[in-house]
Design an enzyme around this catalytic site. Structure first.
Site, PDB file in Angstrom:
ATOM      1  N   HIS A 177       7.037  -6.040 -18.550  1.00 29.46           N
ATOM      2  CA  HIS A 177       7.157  -7.083 -17.522  1.00 29.46           C
ATOM      3  C   HIS A 177       6.413  -8.329 -18.006  1.00 29.46           C
ATOM      4  O   HIS A 177       5.885  -8.355 -19.134  1.00 29.46           O
ATOM      5  CB  HIS A 177       6.683  -6.587 -16.159  1.00 29.46           C
ATOM      6  CG  HIS A 177       5.250  -6.091 -16.111  1.00 29.46           C
ATOM      7  ND1 HIS A 177       4.176  -6.893 -16.404  1.00 29.46           N
ATOM      8  CD2 HIS A 177       4.736  -4.873 -15.812  1.00 29.46           C
ATOM      9  CE1 HIS A 177       3.072  -6.199 -16.267  1.00 29.46           C
ATOM     10  NE2 HIS A 177       3.374  -4.959 -15.925  1.00 29.46           N
TER      11      HIS A 177
ATOM     12  N   HIS B 232       2.886  -8.087 -19.657  1.00 31.44           N
ATOM     13  CA  HIS B 232       2.837  -7.718 -21.079  1.00 31.44           C
ATOM     14  C   HIS B 232       3.249  -8.911 -21.941  1.00 31.44           C
ATOM     15  O   HIS B 232       2.681  -9.162 -23.004  1.00 31.44           O
ATOM     16  CB  HIS B 232       3.772  -6.536 -21.361  1.00 31.44           C
ATOM     17  CG  HIS B 232       3.527  -5.342 -20.489  1.00 31.44           C
ATOM     18  ND1 HIS B 232       4.435  -4.875 -19.577  1.00 31.44           N
ATOM     19  CD2 HIS B 232       2.434  -4.548 -20.373  1.00 31.44           C
ATOM     20  CE1 HIS B 232       3.930  -3.821 -18.954  1.00 31.44           C
ATOM     21  NE2 HIS B 232       2.711  -3.614 -19.414  1.00 31.44           N
TER      22      HIS B 232
ATOM     23  N   CYS C  17      -7.820   9.604 -14.188  1.00 28.20           N
ATOM     24  CA  CYS C  17      -6.690   8.855 -13.619  1.00 28.20           C
ATOM     25  C   CYS C  17      -5.598   8.796 -14.680  1.00 28.20           C
ATOM     26  O   CYS C  17      -5.795   8.210 -15.741  1.00 28.20           O
ATOM     27  CB  CYS C  17      -7.109   7.438 -13.205  1.00 28.20           C
ATOM     28  SG  CYS C  17      -5.674   6.407 -12.786  1.00 28.20           S
TER      29      CYS C  17
ATOM     30  N   CYS D 130      -4.237   5.231 -15.636  1.00 28.46           N
ATOM     31  CA  CYS D 130      -5.197   4.521 -16.504  1.00 28.46           C
ATOM     32  C   CYS D 130      -5.417   5.289 -17.800  1.00 28.46           C
ATOM     33  O   CYS D 130      -5.961   4.744 -18.747  1.00 28.46           O
ATOM     34  CB  CYS D 130      -6.583   4.429 -15.872  1.00 28.46           C
ATOM     35  SG  CYS D 130      -6.762   3.309 -14.524  1.00 28.46           S
TER      36      CYS D 130
ATOM     37  N   CYS E  61      -8.460   5.875  -7.684  1.00 29.10           N
ATOM     38  CA  CYS E  61      -8.767   4.981  -8.795  1.00 29.10           C
ATOM     39  C   CYS E  61      -8.726   3.559  -8.243  1.00 29.10           C
ATOM     40  O   CYS E  61      -7.825   3.204  -7.478  1.00 29.10           O
ATOM     41  CB  CYS E  61      -7.720   5.185  -9.893  1.00 29.10           C
ATOM     42  SG  CYS E  61      -7.423   3.714 -10.874  1.00 29.10           S
TER      43      CYS E  61
ATOM     44  N   HIS F 120      -5.413   1.583  -9.617  1.00 26.74           N
ATOM     45  CA  HIS F 120      -4.076   2.013  -9.181  1.00 26.74           C
ATOM     46  C   HIS F 120      -4.012   2.434  -7.721  1.00 26.74           C
ATOM     47  O   HIS F 120      -2.928   2.650  -7.187  1.00 26.74           O
ATOM     48  CB  HIS F 120      -3.575   3.142 -10.085  1.00 26.74           C
ATOM     49  CG  HIS F 120      -3.298   2.677 -11.476  1.00 26.74           C
ATOM     50  ND1 HIS F 120      -4.224   2.763 -12.480  1.00 26.74           N
ATOM     51  CD2 HIS F 120      -2.209   2.071 -12.014  1.00 26.74           C
ATOM     52  CE1 HIS F 120      -3.714   2.252 -13.593  1.00 26.74           C
ATOM     53  NE2 HIS F 120      -2.505   1.816 -13.333  1.00 26.74           N
TER      54      HIS F 120
ATOM     55  N   LYS G 292      -1.655  -7.749  -8.420  1.00 24.06           N
ATOM     56  CA  LYS G 292      -1.293  -7.310  -9.774  1.00 24.06           C
ATOM     57  C   LYS G 292       0.110  -6.694  -9.697  1.00 24.06           C
ATOM     58  O   LYS G 292       0.457  -6.059  -8.712  1.00 24.06           O
ATOM     59  CB  LYS G 292      -2.303  -6.262 -10.240  1.00 24.06           C
ATOM     60  CG  LYS G 292      -2.090  -5.870 -11.686  1.00 24.06           C
ATOM     61  CD  LYS G 292      -3.300  -5.151 -12.263  1.00 24.06           C
ATOM     62  CE  LYS G 292      -3.156  -5.029 -13.761  1.00 24.06           C
ATOM     63  NZ  LYS G 292      -2.527  -3.803 -14.218  1.00 24.06           N
TER      64      LYS G 292
ATOM     65  N   LYS H 114       4.588  -0.967 -10.075  1.00 21.34           N
ATOM     66  CA  LYS H 114       5.853  -0.335  -9.684  1.00 21.34           C
ATOM     67  C   LYS H 114       5.914  -0.159  -8.184  1.00 21.34           C
ATOM     68  O   LYS H 114       6.944  -0.401  -7.558  1.00 21.34           O
ATOM     69  CB  LYS H 114       5.934   1.042 -10.337  1.00 21.34           C
ATOM     70  CG  LYS H 114       6.796   1.050 -11.547  1.00 21.34           C
ATOM     71  CD  LYS H 114       6.975   2.461 -12.007  1.00 21.34           C
ATOM     72  CE  LYS H 114       8.359   2.610 -12.597  1.00 21.34           C
ATOM     73  NZ  LYS H 114       8.507   3.856 -13.320  1.00 21.34           N
TER      74      LYS H 114
HETATM   75  N1  MSP Z   1      -1.748   1.418 -23.990  1.00 21.08           N
HETATM   76  C1  MSP Z   1      -2.872   0.715 -23.469  1.00 21.08           C
HETATM   77  C2  MSP Z   1      -3.459  -0.219 -24.500  1.00 21.08           C
HETATM   78  C3  MSP Z   1      -3.887   0.407 -25.781  1.00 21.08           C
HETATM   79  S1  MSP Z   1      -4.476  -0.778 -26.911  1.00 21.08           S
HETATM   80  C4  MSP Z   1      -5.155   0.068 -28.121  1.00 21.08           C
HETATM   81  C5  MSP Z   1      -2.443  -0.087 -22.257  1.00 21.08           C
HETATM   82  N2  MSP Z   1      -1.154  -0.373 -22.172  1.00 21.08           N
HETATM   83  S2  MSP Z   1      -0.474  -1.203 -20.977  1.00 21.08           S
HETATM   84  O1  MSP Z   1       0.941  -1.089 -21.196  1.00 21.08           O
HETATM   85  O2  MSP Z   1      -0.969  -0.785 -19.719  1.00 21.08           O
HETATM   86  O3  MSP Z   1      -0.846  -2.695 -21.267  1.00 21.08           O
HETATM   87  C6  MSP Z   1      -2.025  -3.267 -20.769  1.00 21.08           C
HETATM   88  C7  MSP Z   1      -2.083  -4.690 -21.259  1.00 21.08           C
HETATM   89  O4  MSP Z   1      -0.877  -5.385 -20.887  1.00 21.08           O
HETATM   90  C8  MSP Z   1      -3.196  -5.518 -20.612  1.00 21.08           C
HETATM   91  O5  MSP Z   1      -4.429  -5.320 -21.248  1.00 21.08           O
HETATM   92  C9  MSP Z   1      -2.652  -6.905 -20.818  1.00 21.08           C
HETATM   93  O6  MSP Z   1      -2.806  -7.290 -22.149  1.00 21.08           O
HETATM   94  C10 MSP Z   1      -1.170  -6.711 -20.523  1.00 21.08           C
HETATM   95  N3  MSP Z   1      -0.901  -6.846 -19.092  1.00 21.08           N
HETATM   96  C11 MSP Z   1      -0.261  -5.936 -18.311  1.00 21.08           C
HETATM   97  N4  MSP Z   1      -0.158  -6.444 -17.058  1.00 21.08           N
HETATM   98  C12 MSP Z   1      -0.717  -7.645 -17.011  1.00 21.08           C
HETATM   99  C13 MSP Z   1      -0.876  -8.623 -16.024  1.00 21.08           C
HETATM  100  N5  MSP Z   1      -0.430  -8.472 -14.810  1.00 21.08           N
HETATM  101  N6  MSP Z   1      -1.510  -9.758 -16.376  1.00 21.08           N
HETATM  102  C14 MSP Z   1      -1.980  -9.984 -17.635  1.00 21.08           C
HETATM  103  N7  MSP Z   1      -1.845  -9.078 -18.571  1.00 21.08           N
HETATM  104  C15 MSP Z   1      -1.234  -7.900 -18.310  1.00 21.08           C
HETATM  105  O7  MSP Z   1      -3.300  -0.447 -21.485  1.00 21.08           O
END
Ligand code: MSP
Length: 515
Positions: free
Chosen positions: A18, A21, A126, A129, A150, A153, A301, A304
């Protein structure tokens, strides 16, 4: 030449990407593109985090094997990044053999160094997380349920009890504090550094690095039936991709001068666990960790359950790739949380892209067609815009170096506004053709040249097109694309050669209406 290594978190493949990311990935991409502009050798790494319970459960719910589910969603990430023109040099998947080998070698090293022991883990976990929590990390269930929730979440955590292998994290509290002390800028911004220091000072408990109840993971080489806890697999991707276990020279060329980008949700893993793991393996901690806030939708934030996840493709359809990229690089300061709204995005697009940059390009081309037979004149060496351009270039250089794309772009747009004002003040459209008109138009074309380069980490096809329209593509003796210019030397005032054809074309950024 310097080396610049930039990473994004590797994303879970439980679901499709989304805009949250995309936000981190775009920032990394723009930084990588900027560093290429200044002549650095760049390595930009992104990828997907494919093991663990979160992915295994999502796969099961979708009726797929974890491997099939991972494949499908890793592809969706790749497609999203292709769409957004993300210029990564490597896309790592944690299910690849290189990652499996490296995780086993890296963790074996920590084990051999005496920092891993066996024990029993009992406590809260969790799954969304993929994190262990203490009671005080959790919140009470407002609906009266017995199981705490958590905080991120707002879902009940699960009680885990199993034989595990533990990493002696507690032994690294003092080395971590010393590292923070001697590297005061390693974690940015300062508020996030303080948060990490708070976690360390609050006391570090040893952490379980293996799971026996989970199958979907990388086997622990010294303990049959155990796989590594997904975070201990994931973080290691950052050293896998630069040859930790395959090419020591290459690894030493790139490590530790890395810039890790991440959001605050995974601060603990990156700013506490990861430097400690590296120390335990006998490697240097990362040079820089840049932690940013959340992109919120309507103050929340994306998740889903709240159905507020927006995919990049939905917005690209309305704003184009460059409109999308500009919004997320310029729309909110890098660091704090920022609220995203569609209406705000329309305003930003119309103001900065359609009205300011698009209008400057269109106006200049129209007047050059009328007053100069469509041939762009050279700029005035003593233009009042020259010192402003020099200031803007210097400021952009500073801000990109500070990992602040919004401020770098803000500085760049100052030059666009100044050039529009310069045209308004001189009104070349009202004057007779001649040297005075040529000077003003040459100045504006020089600004367009400089802006095309400075904006190229954000705007890809439109800066290439702008370059073509002001006559610089195939002009002979000129860089063929804005990205071929070397900053800052190539941006010294006066680079626009004059005597080249200027093409108006259709609007670079057609105005949008909210409906
Ligand atoms: N798989 C772990 C990361 C491992 S790194 C060695 C993870 N993945 S995640 O798919 O949940 O991605 C988290 C990251 O996605 C956040 O740290 C950020 O970089 C980005 N974001 C996801 N949602 C976000 C927002 N709503 N806003 C900003 N960044 C976001 O955690």
């Amino acid at each position: 030449m310097s080396r610049y290594y930039v990473t994004t978190p590797i994303y879970y493949v439980n679901d499709a990407p989304h805009i949250g990311h995309a936000y981190t990935t775009l920032t990394a991409d723009a930084l990588a593109r900027w560093h290429r502009l200044i002549g650095d050798e760049v390595f930009f790494l992104t990828g997907t985090d494919e093991h663990g319970q979160k992915v295994a459960r999502a796969a099961e719910a979708a009726g797929r094997t974890p491997a099939e589910h991972a494949e499908l969603n890793a592809d969706r990430y790749r497609q999203a990044w292709d769409l957004l023109q993300i210029s990564f040099d490597d896309f790592i998947r944690t299910t690849e053999p290189r990652q499996i080998d490296t995780v086993q070698a890296f963790m074996q090293r920590i084990h051999d160094n005496g920092h891993i022991y066996s024990g029993t883990y009992e406590g809260w976990y969790c799954v969304p997380c993929e994190a262990y929590y203490n009671d005080d990390d959790l919140v009470e269930d407002p609906s009266g349920g017995d199981t705490p929730l958590c905080e991120i979440h707002r879902k009940p955590v699960e009680w885990l009890s199993e034989e595990n292998w533990f990493f002696r994290l507690s032994a690294f509290a003092q080395p971590l504090l010393d590292w923070y002390e001697t590297n005061p800028n390693a974690v940015q911004p300062e508020g996030k550094r303080n948060e990490a220091l708070g976690l360390i000072r609050g006391g570090l408990q040893d952490i379980s690095v293996s799971r026996s109840a989970v199958q979907w993971g990388i086997p622990v080489p010294w303990a049959e039936g155990h796989v590594f806890y997904v975070w201990y697999d994931a973080l290691i991707n950052y050293v896998t991709a630069i040859g930790y276990n395959s090419d020591r020279q290459r690894f030493e060329d790139w490590w530790p001068s890395v810039n890790h980008l991440l959001a605050k949700d995974i601060l603990r893993f990156h700013c506490v666990y990861w430097p400690a793991m590296l120390m335990a393996a006998g490697e240097a901690p990362p040079r820089q960790l840049n932690v940013h806030g959340y992109l919120l939708v309507g103050g929340e934030k994306m998740s889903k359950t709240s159905l507020n996840q927006i995919t990049p493709a939905e917005l690209v359809e309305d704003f184009g790739v460059d409109g999308f990229r500009y919004q997320f690089l310029r729309g909110q300061p890098f660091g704090p949380d920022g609220d995203f709204s569609y209406e705000g995005m329309v305003v930003r697009y119309n103001t900065d892209l359609a009205n300011n940059l698009g209008n400057l390009a269109a106006r200049v081309a129209t007047v050059v067609a009328k007053k100069c037979d469509g041939v762009g004149p050279a700029p005035d060496p003593d233009s009042p815009l020259a010192p402003i351009a020099a200031e803007v270039v210097a400021e952009a250089v500073r801000e990109w170096a500070e990992t602040s794309p919004p401020k770098a772009l803000e500085a760049t747009w100052r030059l666009v506004r100044e050039a529009n004002a310069h045209l308004e003040n001189n009104e070349p459209w009202k004057a007779e053709p001649g040297p005075a008109v040529d000077r003003v138009l040459g100045d504006a074309l020089e600004v367009l040249r400089i802006v095309a380069v400075l904006a190229s980490p954000a705007l890809i096809d439109s800066t290439d097109e702008l370059w073509r329209r002001i006559g610089l593509t195939d002009a002979g003796g000129q860089p063929n694309r804005p990205t071929d210019v070397r900053v800052p030397d190539g941006l010294a005032w006066g680079g626009y050669p004059g005597g080249v054809p200027v093409d108006k074309g259709t609007p670079l950024f057609p105005r949008l209406t909210t409906s």
